[in-house]
Design an enzyme around this catalytic site. Structure first.
Site, short mmCIF file in Angstrom:
data_model
loop_
_atom_site.label_atom_id
_atom_site.label_comp_id
_atom_site.label_asym_id
_atom_site.label_seq_id
_atom_site.Cartn_x
_atom_site.Cartn_y
_atom_site.Cartn_z
CD GLU A 1 41.66 -28.86 -10.05
OE1 GLU A 1 41.47 -28.11 -9.07
OE2 GLU A 1 42.41 -28.56 -11.01
CB ALA B 1 47.05 -26.06 -15.89
CD GLU C 1 46.76 -29.26 -8.89
OE1 GLU C 1 45.84 -29.24 -9.73
OE2 GLU C 1 46.93 -30.21 -8.08
N GLY D 1 44.40 -30.28 -13.39
CA GLY D 1 43.13 -29.89 -13.98
C GLY D 1 42.40 -31.06 -14.62
#
Length: 255
Positions: free
Chosen positions: A109, A61, A129, A106
């Site tokens: 993911e 992110a 994270e 991300g």
């Protein structure tokens, strides 16, 4: 545009293009959802490659953007964040992630949303994270655990550590490791081969597997049974069986 969709040989390439690290800011997330839904609709797209370029898949992110968000802002945004990734996971066609360089947070993911993952020897994957005082928020706690099992998922998520390509393959996080300069070529070849297959049967197989994993075995078997019987109404089934009887297995052409 930070994400593009290019189509060739029945394969749609969802290309991330936000140098230098393909950080997944809100605009990129929204564009990803838009193009994933387009790829799902388009009849000329029969399989999909998700690719970040030769150097990096996606490093996660946009932390600077997230740093400015408070609890209220993230409550309002969290569903849209997940929905952008789920749009990729729900493309009713074969999807392969072509992973080069970093696929973190991300980025990891996003790779988890694919049906198959081809990684370069230079790939590094992880869910860091926890090092920010957070947990994965775009599906990582759910898709990673389902893919590699809860213990390995907890190892990666609790520690925030990165894994190199070979370890990722060993634990089932990626399916194939190839030289970095061959990642896209091999991913496109995998997708192009499946793009020649029976589209409805591939859709049925994907939905049966993915949805079946979310439910009990009896419900999953009922769904499989309905799809199986329903495919007997398709031209692809007629073509496939006719070819098998006349020519043997693997000779049918579905386009």
């Amino acid at each position: 545009m930070t994400v593009s969709l290019e189509v060739a040989e029945g394969v749609g390439t969802l290309r991330l293009d936000r140098p230098p690290m393909n950080a997944l800011d809100i605009a990129t997330q929204d564009r990803l959802k838009e193009l994933a839904e387009e790829a799902a609709r388009r009849e000329d797209v029969r399989a999909v490659v998700v690719y970040g370029g030769e150097k990096v898949f996606a490093a996660g992110a946009d932390i600077k953007e997230m740093q400015e968000m408070d609890h209220t802002a993230m409550v309002l945004r969290a569903r849209a964040l997940q929905d952008s990734f789920t749009a990729v996971a729900r493309i009713p066609k074969p999807v392969v992630a072509a992973v080069t360089g970093y696929a973190l947070g991300g980025g990891c993911e996003l790779a988890l949303c694919a049906d198959f993952r081809i990684a370069g020897e230079n790939a590094k994957l992880g869910q860091p994270e926890i090092l920010l005082g957070l947990i994965p928020g775009a599906g990582g706690t759910q898709r990673l655990a389902r893919l590699v099992g809860p213990s390995k998922a907890k190892d990666l998520i609790f520690t925030g550590r990165m894994v190199k390509a070979e370890e990722a393959r060993e634990i089932g996080l990626v399916d194939r490791v190839v030289p970095a300069d061959e990642v896209y070529t091999q991913a496109h070849a995998w997708a192009a081969k499946l793009a020649q297959g029976p589209a409805l049967a591939l859709r049925a197989a994907k939905e049966s597997i993915d949805t079946g994993l979310e439910t009990d075995i009896d419900t999953g078997l009922a769904m499989e049974r309905n799809w199986f019987a329903g495919l007997f109404a398709t031209e692809d089934r007629e073509r496939g069986m006719r070819s098998f009887v006349a020519e043997g297995p693997g000779k049918a052409k579905f386009l």
